[in-house]
Design a protein around this motif. Sequence first.
Motif, short mmCIF file in Angstrom:
data_model
loop_
_atom_site.label_atom_id
_atom_site.label_comp_id
_atom_site.label_asym_id
_atom_site.label_seq_id
_atom_site.Cartn_x
_atom_site.Cartn_y
_atom_site.Cartn_z
N TYR A 1 85.47 3.45 86.41
CA TYR A 1 86.78 3.65 87.03
C TYR A 1 87.53 4.86 86.50
CZ TYR A 1 90.59 2.23 89.95
OH TYR A 1 91.51 2.19 90.93
N LEU A 2 87.60 5.02 85.18
CA LEU A 2 88.45 6.09 84.67
C LEU A 2 88.00 7.48 85.09
CD1 LEU A 2 89.72 5.03 81.17
CD2 LEU A 2 90.88 5.04 83.34
N PRO A 3 86.69 7.78 85.13
CA PRO A 3 86.31 9.12 85.61
C PRO A 3 86.86 9.42 87.00
CG PRO A 3 84.44 8.06 84.60
CD PRO A 3 85.52 7.06 84.63
N PHE B 1 89.38 7.98 88.31
CA PHE B 1 90.84 8.01 88.12
C PHE B 1 91.29 9.44 87.84
CE2 PHE B 1 94.44 7.71 85.26
CZ PHE B 1 95.19 6.68 85.74
N GLY C 1 90.76 11.84 90.82
CA GLY C 1 91.83 11.73 91.82
C GLY C 1 93.09 12.41 91.34
N LEU C 2 93.41 12.21 90.08
CA LEU C 2 94.64 12.79 89.55
C LEU C 2 94.57 14.31 89.55
CD1 LEU C 2 97.22 11.64 88.51
CD2 LEU C 2 96.39 11.93 86.20
N THR D 1 95.20 15.64 93.01
CA THR D 1 96.63 15.60 93.31
C THR D 1 97.38 16.72 92.60
OG1 THR D 1 96.33 13.23 93.30
CG2 THR D 1 98.55 14.03 93.42
N HIS E 1 96.78 20.13 94.17
CA HIS E 1 97.52 20.35 95.42
C HIS E 1 99.00 20.52 95.16
CE1 HIS E 1 94.79 20.15 98.79
NE2 HIS E 1 94.04 19.41 98.00
N MET E 2 99.48 19.94 94.09
CA MET E 2 100.91 20.02 93.82
C MET E 2 101.33 21.46 93.57
SD MET E 2 102.97 17.46 91.53
CE MET E 2 104.48 17.98 90.80
N SER F 1 99.44 24.17 94.55
CA SER F 1 98.77 25.12 95.43
C SER F 1 99.76 25.69 96.44
CB SER F 1 97.62 24.44 96.15
OG SER F 1 98.15 23.48 97.03
N ARG F 2 99.29 26.71 97.19
CA ARG F 2 100.16 27.36 98.18
C ARG F 2 100.56 26.36 99.25
NH1 ARG F 2 98.44 30.38 102.02
NH2 ARG F 2 100.19 31.36 103.09
N LYS F 3 101.83 26.41 99.65
CA LYS F 3 102.30 25.46 100.66
C LYS F 3 101.92 25.96 102.04
CE LYS F 3 103.85 23.32 97.30
NZ LYS F 3 102.72 22.64 96.68
N VAL F 4 101.63 25.06 102.93
CA VAL F 4 101.22 25.47 104.28
C VAL F 4 102.40 25.47 105.24
CG1 VAL F 4 98.87 24.69 104.00
CG2 VAL F 4 100.56 23.11 104.87
#
Lengths: 147, 276, 196, 435
Positions: free
Chosen positions: C23-25, C27, C30-31, C34, C37-38, C40-43
Amino acid sequence: MIPATLLTNALLVGAVLFCLGLVGILTRRNLIVMFLSAELMLQGVSVTLVAWSRYHGDWGGQVLVVFVLTVAACEAAVALVFVLQAFASTGRLDASAWQALREENLPRVIDHGLPADDRVVPTWPHLSPAGVLPEGDDSRSLERDHV
Amino acid sequence: MDPVAATTLPIPGLLLAGSVAALAASLWLLLPKTSDTVNSRRLGFLFGAAALIGFAATGRSLGGVGADAVFLTVAGISVISGLATIVTRSPVYSAIWFAMALAGVSGVLLVLGAQFLGVATIVVYAGAILVMFLFVLMLAQPSGMAPYDRVSNEPMLAAAAGAVLLGLLTLSIGRLSAAEPPACCRLPSRAQAMAAAPTEGVGSEDDRSATLLAPATAGVERVDADEVAHLGAELFGRHLFAVEVAGVLLLVALVGSIAVVSRGEATETDHRRESR
Amino acid sequence: MKPTDPAITWLEEKPLGLTERLYLPLFFQGLSTTARHMVSRKVTVNYPEVRPTIGNPLIYRGVHRLNRDDAGRVKCVACFLCATACPAHCIDIVATESPWPDREKYPESFTIDELRCIFCGMCEEACPVDAIELTSLLDLTGKSREEMIFDKEKLLSVYDMTKDAEPMKSKTLAAGGMATFGPAPGSPAAGAGGHH
Amino acid sequence: MNLLPSAATLAALVKIGLLVGGLMTAAAYLVLLERWIAAWVQDRRGPNRVGIPLTKIRLFGLGQPLADGLKIILKEDFTPSGVDRVLYNAAPLVILAASLAIFAAIPFGSVLPPLGIPGLPDPVPFLVAPGLDVGVLWVFALSSIAVYGVLLGGWASNNKYGFLGGLRSSAQLVAYEIPLGLGLLGVVLAAGSLRLDTIMNAQAESGVWYAFAQPLGFIVFMVASFAEAARLPFDLPEAEQELVGGYHTEYSGIKLLLFLVAEFLHMITAAFLIVILFLGGWHLWGVTGSSQEIGWIQALLRFGILSGKILGVIVFFMLVRWSWPRFRFDQLMNLAWKVMLPLGLVNLVTVATVEEFRPQLVAALGPGFAAAVAIALPWIACLVGWLVAGVFTPSGTDNTPILTHDPLDIERELAEHERLERSPRNLSPTLVGSR
């Protein structure tokens, strides 16, 4: 340590709770309300125990209340299971619906004072089944090349 | 003995009898019956208020009710909610009132200085037990009031018995404080015994009993700072075996309830597991 | 379709591997996605101040326009193909005899209900003379329903407004040598176009 | 009789005012932060328009919470027919009151330097109820009261989605209270107190945060507090895709606002507890010191560090929301009872063993090496527990529903329909008359 004033007042509160619980368990017929009344009696006893314990500066009374809590938790688990079983077999939470444990030669207790069940059972509309029957027979779906 | 309690008046018998009668009448009127009307319930509330005032007055004559506003509030909440628990027709409301009563009792315990028990009552009763009951009630009775919730067994006898029992208990509590210190209180309590004992124990190997003295000598207003530590030491010292037994009891109750409830349902799932 | 239908292919779920069961890998995987993307360039853009850039105006389906020919006349020949093709029935044409010798009819009135239009572009494809086109104007607003019913003048004015920024598609395609699809560009006598 | 409130009462009132005001503002701005983070994670820009009203100043959208709040307050407060009015109205109040009262026992800083005001204890603690000896239990008690709001709100709405959401929610909250308590017991055991400020001070004094000393407890507590706050991946109570809105489906206007604020308060509480119990509270090595005698600068610094840590945890909460899908309900319960509960027990036993034999360890190995062993043992327990949990997780589960009959068997459904049509109970009087 608490003063004697607080002791008597707390004892009085405990006594009131105990007696109310007693009346509840004697009169009410709903199994769960009966159970709540029993718990109310336990609460009264707890208050009394803690009051005496604090008055005497002895921790024994509080320890006993811890055990009361434990027993109440066990009691709740077991009682709830039996209440659920009773409800599943009779559809009622009535204590007198649970008569299977009486002696064999004793007649069944019949309530004469029970009012009629005038609860309105909602009648929901019966909608016709959604969709239509698929046309053709199932064997043709074998040749189907798209869905 | 506390000087206040020693100088209190004996309980006026008439007042006590009146309160008992009012309580009995109130309980009888309020308990669910087929002959209930709005007016009878109103009368019941009236009698209930009278009984509450009567018992408060009796308590006052026992030793100064009204000295502690916080105690009066929480005691009032617990008693009134307790009464409502047993007379409310709807079981869900009954459970809610019981939760209120629990909150009141927890307040009483806090005022008495039993912090751990006060909060543990809420955690165990309100947090776990009562939520389960609400589950069952809500699933079993989605709407309306069942016939068996609208009647009660022998309301008159039970109300009278409960009120008389309460009167007797009040009487004995009154005797307890009004008379000479009774036998139970004449015995030196543990704390008193320790307070009387020479204080050479302080700083020696028995530190716990030394701090146990502190409340007795430091006066009644002091909040017991290490209440939880004391309770824990007592619980896992003197009463260790009982704690173990209680743990076994919990385990047995858990296993037993799961065994009973899953007896009828296991077949289909088991069958499916076997087939796959 | 019934679950027992043999046409259904039932897939066996792949059993979880040890990494997945730990699970943790996953986890942290996924993080990290996220978090990436937080920053990265906004579309998206701050719309009224910043105009969004239209990637290819030729295939963008915005507000309609009615094209003019070289003489400045409306190009439409009132053949009703667009109105026929329109799935939303939002085009209304009143045809009358043409005053010009090179065609028989011309639209006396040509209205499009822009509120009804679904901007599918069928009219553009149906038009044999490339008279109706969808521009890349994207902010179509109005304060009343009446305002949103575009008549011939308004549609022609859209052409006047956008002709410099967006030349007629047929001409653009011809210039770019991209006329492999559709009818021959610029020929008014071309058949029904746009089957691609 | 002295009618003027005492200095202690006044101080308590000031603290309550600051705390409630701060919490409400924080909840409002956390909504904005949540929307921002949602937008950024999805490569959008997020709300950035609303600034100071009636001007063109936008302030990066910082006026948004005000606009949102005004909007939801001014909306119609609609009460559907068929609800249980008393409980329907009481539920939001219960849940909000319980969520706010939790903060009576939660310290929101260290201590103020001595003020020298008569009647006030010196130094003044950042805590509303400093006399409460059972702070941790208080938090537990009130969070279990909050379950009532959810359950009653769902039931009183007379709506199946609301009811299902309420049931799910209370089952989840009750189940995850156990791993939550187990994760916390290790900390209580190590610190030797149920008071949250004592636990913080213990970490500051030793310099070892409990997240490092008890990694397994930290993980268990973290997961359980996600579930208690009903945040993704545990947001079963209000799973929009399945339950419309869960227990607050039927609520609107200001009552819905109360529910939403209470939800954010739960998240703030969870963040507070994680920081206080496991991440050292206000402590930061080499910056804050650990003594109780401090000046103004250090007091504010400690408050700032605590707030910063809490904000970090909340941002983590919000990032997690967009990282993983929701658990199914049986997976949720499996995780609570079959994974988190045993792991919590492993942690508790390890910590108890370490604490019990610490004096012997120090005597045998010296203080430095003993401390290393005391930290290494829980880490080994954590690794072993994690591996065991992973290896024994089934690699595939059988999720196919148990069907009593084919759901697409239309003949059967038609027969059932006809049977119901024919039964006289369901015929309306007009129909009977016309036949």
